[in-house]
Motif scaffolding. Structure first.
Motif, mmCIF file in Angstrom:
data_model
loop_
_atom_site.group_PDB
_atom_site.id
_atom_site.type_symbol
_atom_site.label_atom_id
_atom_site.label_comp_id
_atom_site.label_asym_id
_atom_site.label_seq_id
_atom_site.Cartn_x
_atom_site.Cartn_y
_atom_site.Cartn_z
ATOM 1 N N GLN A 25 0.706 -1.097 -0.117
ATOM 2 C CA GLN A 25 -0.085 0.049 0.189
ATOM 3 C C GLN A 25 0.751 1.259 0.157
ATOM 4 O OE1 GLN A 25 -2.428 0.278 3.727
ATOM 5 N NE2 GLN A 25 -0.831 -0.929 4.846
ATOM 6 N N THR A 26 0.206 2.379 -0.476
ATOM 7 C CA THR A 26 0.685 3.794 -0.183
ATOM 8 C C THR A 26 -0.275 4.402 0.709
ATOM 9 O OG1 THR A 26 1.900 3.581 -2.493
ATOM 10 C CG2 THR A 26 1.513 5.773 -1.255
ATOM 11 N N TYR A 27 0.507 5.248 1.812
ATOM 12 C CA TYR A 27 -0.386 5.748 2.616
ATOM 13 C C TYR A 27 0.400 6.884 3.214
ATOM 14 C CZ TYR A 27 1.938 2.820 6.311
ATOM 15 O OH TYR A 27 2.910 2.342 6.767
ATOM 16 N N ILE A 28 -0.021 7.663 4.167
ATOM 17 C CA ILE A 28 0.414 9.129 4.786
ATOM 18 C C ILE A 28 0.124 8.726 6.217
ATOM 19 C CG2 ILE A 28 0.266 11.375 5.043
ATOM 20 C CD1 ILE A 28 -0.790 11.549 2.092
ATOM 21 N N GLU A 29 1.598 9.069 6.759
ATOM 22 C CA GLU A 29 1.599 9.085 8.255
ATOM 23 C C GLU A 29 2.597 10.104 8.890
ATOM 24 O OE1 GLU A 29 3.021 5.625 11.537
ATOM 25 O OE2 GLU A 29 1.613 5.004 10.015
ATOM 26 N N CYS A 34 8.899 14.590 14.533
ATOM 27 C CA CYS A 34 8.656 15.946 14.229
ATOM 28 C C CYS A 34 7.297 16.256 13.809
ATOM 29 C CB CYS A 34 9.653 16.194 13.105
ATOM 30 S SG CYS A 34 9.276 15.421 11.339
ATOM 31 N N CYS A 35 6.462 15.380 13.715
ATOM 32 C CA CYS A 35 5.048 15.366 13.464
ATOM 33 C C CYS A 35 4.840 15.849 11.762
ATOM 34 C CB CYS A 35 4.428 16.233 14.300
ATOM 35 S SG CYS A 35 4.284 15.807 15.760
ATOM 36 N N ASN A 36 5.759 16.169 11.132
ATOM 37 C CA ASN A 36 5.486 16.100 9.626
ATOM 38 C C ASN A 36 4.976 14.864 8.790
ATOM 39 O OD1 ASN A 36 6.563 19.015 9.341
ATOM 40 N ND2 ASN A 36 8.393 18.260 10.039
ATOM 41 N N PRO A 37 4.099 15.038 7.789
ATOM 42 C CA PRO A 37 3.660 14.042 7.083
ATOM 43 C C PRO A 37 4.648 13.297 5.972
ATOM 44 C CG PRO A 37 2.807 16.175 6.226
ATOM 45 C CD PRO A 37 3.411 16.361 7.266
ATOM 46 N N ILE A 38 4.511 11.919 6.205
ATOM 47 C CA ILE A 38 5.449 11.263 5.295
ATOM 48 C C ILE A 38 4.496 10.270 4.379
ATOM 49 C CG2 ILE A 38 7.290 9.650 5.095
ATOM 50 C CD1 ILE A 38 7.774 10.268 8.170
ATOM 51 N N GLU A 39 4.772 10.464 3.053
ATOM 52 C CA GLU A 39 4.148 9.449 2.105
ATOM 53 C C GLU A 39 4.807 8.107 2.082
ATOM 54 O OE1 GLU A 39 1.877 10.107 -1.718
ATOM 55 O OE2 GLU A 39 3.910 9.596 -2.372
ATOM 56 N N ILE A 40 4.261 6.884 2.482
ATOM 57 C CA ILE A 40 5.119 5.818 2.688
ATOM 58 C C ILE A 40 4.472 4.745 1.666
ATOM 59 C CG2 ILE A 40 5.565 3.623 4.318
ATOM 60 C CD1 ILE A 40 5.017 5.987 6.463
ATOM 61 N N THR A 41 5.378 4.135 1.137
ATOM 62 C CA THR A 41 5.018 3.025 0.010
ATOM 63 C C THR A 41 5.564 1.946 0.495
ATOM 64 O OG1 THR A 41 4.754 4.724 -1.753
ATOM 65 C CG2 THR A 41 5.037 2.416 -2.586
ATOM 66 N N VAL A 42 4.657 0.700 0.726
ATOM 67 C CA VAL A 42 5.287 -0.688 1.086
ATOM 68 C C VAL A 42 4.932 -1.659 -0.186
ATOM 69 C CG1 VAL A 42 5.684 -0.004 3.430
ATOM 70 C CG2 VAL A 42 3.606 -1.054 2.661
ATOM 71 N N LYS A 43 5.808 -2.205 -0.516
ATOM 72 C CA LYS A 43 5.386 -3.571 -1.160
ATOM 73 C C LYS A 43 5.952 -4.930 -0.680
ATOM 74 C CE LYS A 43 4.956 -0.773 -5.420
ATOM 75 N NZ LYS A 43 5.322 -0.371 -6.777
ATOM 76 N N PHE A 44 5.028 -5.756 -0.545
ATOM 77 C CA PHE A 44 5.384 -7.221 -0.275
ATOM 78 C C PHE A 44 5.280 -8.088 -1.285
ATOM 79 C CE2 PHE A 44 4.433 -4.936 3.742
ATOM 80 C CZ PHE A 44 5.640 -5.602 4.507
ATOM 81 N N GLU A 45 5.717 -9.195 -1.362
ATOM 82 C CA GLU A 45 5.713 -10.372 -2.149
ATOM 83 C C GLU A 45 6.212 -11.578 -1.320
ATOM 84 O OE1 GLU A 45 8.396 -11.372 -5.834
ATOM 85 O OE2 GLU A 45 6.990 -9.638 -6.296
ATOM 86 N N LEU A 49 9.301 -8.174 2.427
ATOM 87 C CA LEU A 49 9.355 -6.543 1.804
ATOM 88 C C LEU A 49 10.312 -6.628 0.883
ATOM 89 C CD1 LEU A 49 8.276 -3.753 2.950
ATOM 90 C CD2 LEU A 49 10.413 -3.956 4.229
ATOM 91 N N ILE A 50 9.727 -6.090 -0.335
ATOM 92 C CA ILE A 50 10.429 -5.892 -1.243
ATOM 93 C C ILE A 50 10.724 -4.670 -1.844
ATOM 94 C CG2 ILE A 50 10.023 -8.124 -2.430
ATOM 95 C CD1 ILE A 50 8.091 -6.538 -4.385
ATOM 96 N N GLU A 51 9.769 -3.683 -1.181
ATOM 97 C CA GLU A 51 10.192 -2.171 -1.366
ATOM 98 C C GLU A 51 9.752 -1.303 -0.217
ATOM 99 O OE1 GLU A 51 8.707 1.400 -4.399
ATOM 100 O OE2 GLU A 51 8.429 -0.567 -4.784
ATOM 101 N N PHE A 52 10.476 -0.321 0.024
ATOM 102 C CA PHE A 52 9.885 0.551 1.305
ATOM 103 C C PHE A 52 10.274 1.830 0.904
ATOM 104 C CE2 PHE A 52 10.055 3.096 5.016
ATOM 105 C CZ PHE A 52 9.004 2.880 5.759
ATOM 106 N N ARG A 53 9.485 2.758 0.671
ATOM 107 C CA ARG A 53 9.989 4.040 0.154
ATOM 108 C C ARG A 53 9.179 5.134 0.971
ATOM 109 N NH1 ARG A 53 8.546 4.045 -5.476
ATOM 110 N NH2 ARG A 53 6.446 5.229 -4.641
ATOM 111 N N THR A 54 9.887 6.200 1.501
ATOM 112 C CA THR A 54 9.368 7.537 1.988
ATOM 113 C C THR A 54 9.684 8.663 1.305
ATOM 114 O OG1 THR A 54 11.345 7.859 3.219
ATOM 115 C CG2 THR A 54 9.841 6.418 4.323
#
Length: 59
Positions: A25-29, A34-45, A49-54
């Motif tokens: 999924q891709t989501y915002i947390e 620091c409480c700033n928003p981060i877009e997080i993308t995680v991919k599993f196969e 875990l095959i991808e983790f991107r912020t």
């Protein structure tokens, strides 16, 4: 659930989060430091875990 450590792209502090290995999924947390928003993308196969991107939003 797996625990994953990464650096916040805003404050560069190391933080951790629990990831649900049953869904990609891709989501915002907000950073827990620091409480700033981060877009997080995680991919599993096959529950690995095959991808983790912020990204900073808007970039």
């Amino acid at each position: 659930m797996i625990e994953h450590y990464f650096q916040c792209p805003h404050c560069w502090e190391e933080i951790s989060m629990l990831l649900d290995s049953s869904v990609s999924q891709t989501y915002i947390e907000d950073c827990e430091v620091c409480c700033n928003p981060i877009e997080i993308t995680v991919k599993f196969e096959a529950k690995n875990l095959i991808e983790f991107r912020t990204e900073i939003l808007g970039q």
